[in-house]
Design a protein around this motif. Structure first.
Motif, short mmCIF file in Angstrom:
data_model
loop_
_atom_site.label_atom_id
_atom_site.label_comp_id
_atom_site.label_asym_id
_atom_site.label_seq_id
_atom_site.Cartn_x
_atom_site.Cartn_y
_atom_site.Cartn_z
N ALA A 126 0.74 -1.11 0.12
CA ALA A 126 0.18 -0.10 -0.14
C ALA A 126 0.92 1.18 0.01
CB ALA A 126 -0.83 0.03 1.32
N HIS A 127 0.21 2.48 -0.42
CA HIS A 127 0.97 3.66 -0.28
C HIS A 127 1.31 3.84 1.04
CE1 HIS A 127 0.87 4.33 -4.70
NE2 HIS A 127 -0.42 3.97 -4.63
N PRO A 128 2.65 4.33 1.65
CA PRO A 128 2.80 5.17 2.84
C PRO A 128 2.11 6.17 3.10
CG PRO A 128 5.00 4.58 1.53
CD PRO A 128 3.75 4.54 0.53
N ILE A 134 -4.43 -6.94 12.45
CA ILE A 134 -4.41 -7.98 11.62
C ILE A 134 -5.90 -8.67 11.73
CG2 ILE A 134 -3.45 -9.92 10.38
CD1 ILE A 134 -1.05 -8.90 11.22
N GLU A 135 -6.80 -8.84 10.74
CA GLU A 135 -7.91 -9.74 10.89
C GLU A 135 -7.82 -10.82 10.11
OE1 GLU A 135 -11.86 -6.98 11.00
OE2 GLU A 135 -10.18 -5.78 9.72
N ILE A 136 -7.58 -11.94 10.73
CA ILE A 136 -7.30 -13.26 10.18
C ILE A 136 -8.72 -14.02 10.09
CG2 ILE A 136 -6.16 -15.51 10.46
CD1 ILE A 136 -4.47 -13.96 12.84
N ARG A 159 -6.31 -9.46 6.91
CA ARG A 159 -6.60 -8.11 6.29
C ARG A 159 -5.93 -7.30 7.14
NH1 ARG A 159 -10.77 -7.57 2.59
NH2 ARG A 159 -11.98 -9.42 2.32
N PHE A 160 -5.28 -6.45 6.75
CA PHE A 160 -4.27 -5.22 7.48
C PHE A 160 -4.82 -4.19 7.80
CE2 PHE A 160 -1.40 -8.77 6.12
CZ PHE A 160 -0.54 -8.60 7.04
N PRO A 217 -4.22 -5.47 -0.12
CA PRO A 217 -5.27 -6.36 -0.46
C PRO A 217 -5.00 -7.30 0.67
CG PRO A 217 -3.14 -6.33 -1.66
CD PRO A 217 -3.12 -5.09 -0.91
N VAL A 218 -6.14 -8.40 0.43
CA VAL A 218 -5.83 -9.49 1.37
C VAL A 218 -4.68 -10.22 1.30
CG1 VAL A 218 -7.05 -11.49 2.08
CG2 VAL A 218 -8.41 -9.59 1.65
N PHE A 219 -4.19 -10.79 2.20
CA PHE A 219 -2.81 -11.67 2.40
C PHE A 219 -3.08 -12.91 2.78
CE2 PHE A 219 0.99 -13.09 4.61
CZ PHE A 219 1.83 -13.01 3.51
N ALA A 220 -2.62 -13.84 2.13
CA ALA A 220 -3.04 -15.35 2.41
C ALA A 220 -1.85 -15.66 3.18
CB ALA A 220 -3.30 -16.19 1.27
N ALA A 221 -1.72 -16.08 4.56
CA ALA A 221 -0.82 -16.56 5.31
C ALA A 221 -0.28 -17.79 4.71
CB ALA A 221 -1.14 -16.64 6.79
N THR A 222 0.97 -18.30 4.87
CA THR A 222 1.36 -19.57 4.02
C THR A 222 2.54 -20.00 5.45
OG1 THR A 222 3.54 -18.43 3.18
CG2 THR A 222 1.69 -18.69 1.88
N PRO A 223 2.49 -21.50 5.44
CA PRO A 223 3.37 -22.06 6.38
C PRO A 223 4.76 -21.88 6.08
CG PRO A 223 2.29 -23.69 5.28
CD PRO A 223 1.72 -22.43 4.51
#
Length: 514
Positions: free
Chosen positions: A437-439, A451-453, A460-461, A474-480
């Motif tokens: 995102a833009h600073p 952070i909404e998981i 979602r940040f 945008p939405v970020f999909a967490a990965t292991p």
């Protein structure tokens, strides 16, 4: 009268490769910790359902120089926890070094320093047995093909009763290449029951395998086998390795993990009884019956009656933290052995992290100075308050979701002295982060980060820099990681340079159900 029940998983976060033991009225559990420090978490329960984290058995990984940098798939693999001769014992395999052992008079320590029981590559998942009937001691372990070229077999040894040395060269006691349909046999847990030597061990891989039981009249075999727990028509894939425990009233229970992607390896509790269940190559007449039956006739249970134990108040390993006096709670682990001065104590509340100078500040995956805890397995909202105290241009601090891919939101100091809210991420294949995102300006150098998981670990940040929470990127999909679930992390960094780069302060860390 309504029977009270529990629901699986009982530990809905990444408590990988659990093992369990009962001492009196208390149950204790440990789990893999891989390259994080402190390692070997220690959990306590009175009812097998409600657990609290009471400490760690391993303060630092050894040899220390091997763990100065993150090694997320190395270090402490599947441990075994036992109580013998009025001491607690933990054995584990480091796939690059060999089999280690530590012991202590009490669960909270003091624990001995790691003793290398057997050096070698690919020696994993060790489990001891002190045979009270014969006075003999034994050890069994599995193999990691990535280090040894060997897998799908279990090797057994005679062990000195004091746990300091093995007394022979070892013998393959189960070769699963000779069992039709079996592959990737690992994670053995060794017991003596009803005159038989028992090995409970999973096979078939973490994602899709099953739990097996092996038994023999002699430790070195021959063993016969049954499948005693498998997915069947449930949604519990795996189900993978764990441990058997018997209550003081004679009930039997089995704890095991289920691999759940970014959430890691969550822990389930299965009822256990001795009967004629499972799937075997041999007939009951040949084997004599008396095999363990796990879950609902070999299928994992989602809901079940509580163990017949005194009622306990709801409890779970801690997540929230106010960082009193600058100290962080037991739920936090560094991504490698910690350095001096990374976190400083003081007279007020709040975590004060030094902005550690690093050439790898663009890639959180390479940094040892990230303080982490487990990603919750249920939809949750994570919040923390941040103040960037450092005036160093390029200094930054934030809240991260860390895995093979990572994303973070936080504050960074500009060359003109102003602080900006930044949100960055990196894909699994990327070797540097980029803006999500833009600073935007953070006028007082403060922010509330969130952070909404959601479902499937989609994150979602958002942040509040004084004008209310506003979404970011945008939405970020967490990965292991390879063996480890995604982690939540707090960090403070600065570019390479000379001298002290200042610090950042975190307050009111909270995880709440969504």
């Amino acid at each position: 009268m309504t029977t009270e029940t529990y629901r699986n998983p009982i530990l809905d976060a990444d408590w990988s490769d659990p093992d369990v033991v009962r001492v009196g009225d208390d149950f204790y559990l440990t789990a893999s910790s891989f390259g994080r420090a402190p390692g070997l978490p220690l959990l306590h329960s009175r009812d097998l359902v409600n657990w609290t984290l009471v400490g760690h058995a391993l303060e630092r990984l050894e040899p220390a120089e091997e763990f100065e940098r993150p090694r997320h798939d190395c270090g402490v693999w599947a441990p075994s926890l036992r109580h013998h001769d009025e001491r607690f014992w933990i054995f584990w395999g480091d796939p690059d070094q060999g089999i280690f052992q530590i012991n202590a008079p009490e669960i909270r320590g003091p624990w001995t320093r790691p003793h290398l029981l057997k050096a070698g590559k690919g020696l994993i998942d060790p489990c001891p047995l002190w045979d009270e009937e014969t006075g003999e001691a034994y050890l069994v372990h599995a193999w990691a093909k990535s280090r040894s070229g060997i897998k799908n077999r279990l090797t057994g040894y005679r062990m000195h009763p004091d746990g300091t040395e093995l007394l022979d060269e070892g013998k393959v006691i189960v070769d699963a290449d000779r069992i039709p349909g079996w592959f990737t046999l690992e994670g053995p847990k060794l017991y003596k029951h009803d005159g038989w030597y028992w090995i409970l061990a999973p096979a078939g891989s973490v994602e899709t395998g099953w739990q097996g039981a092996f038994r023999s009249r002699g430790f070195f075999g021959p063993y016969e086998e049954k499948i005693v727990l498998e997915q069947k028509d449930t949604d519990v894939n795996g189900p993978h390795q764990g441990g058997w425990v018997r209550t003081a009233t004679g009930e039997d229970w089995f704890l095991h993990f289920q691999q759940r992607g970014a959430y890691g390896r969550v822990v389930h509790l299965q009822p256990m009884r001795w009967g004629r269940g499972g799937t075997s190559r041999s007939s009951e007449a040949e084997s004599g019956g008396g095999w363990p039956v796990l879950g609902d006739d070999g299928a994992p249970v989602a809901v079940h009656a509580l163990p017949d134990l005194p009622p306990q108040p709801p409890a779970a390993p801690a997540t929230d933290d106010d960082f009193p006096g600058g100290r962080y709670g037991r739920q936090w682990q560094w991504t490698a052995n910690p350095g001096d001065g990374w976190a400083t104590q003081h007279s007020a509340d709040g975590l004060r992290l030094t902005c550690v100078r690093s050439a790898d500040a663009h890639d959180l995956r390479k940094l040892p100075s990230v303080l982490t805890q487990r990603l919750p397995g249920a939809p949750s909202t994570v919040e923390v308050e941040l103040r960037l105290d450092s005036d160093e241009p390029g200094a930054r601090a934030g809240l991260a979701v860390l895995g093979d891919a990572f994303g973070w939101i936080g504050l960074q100091r500009g060359t003109d002295g102003t602080a900006h809210l930044v949100h960055r991420f990196a894909e699994a294949v990327a070797d540097a982060e980029r803006d999500a995102a833009h600073p935007r300006l953070a006028p007082e150098g403060r922010a509330r980060l969130r952070i909404e998981i959601g479902a499937d670990a989609r994150c979602r940040f958002s942040a509040d820099t004084g004008d209310g929470f506003r979404p970011s990127g945008p939405v970020f999909a967490a990965t292991p990681w390879r063996w480890v679930g995604a982690l939540l992390g707090l960090f403070a960094l600065a570019p390479t340079g000379q001298g002290h780069a200042g610090a950042a302060s975190f307050t009111r860390f909270r995880i709440s159900p969504s």
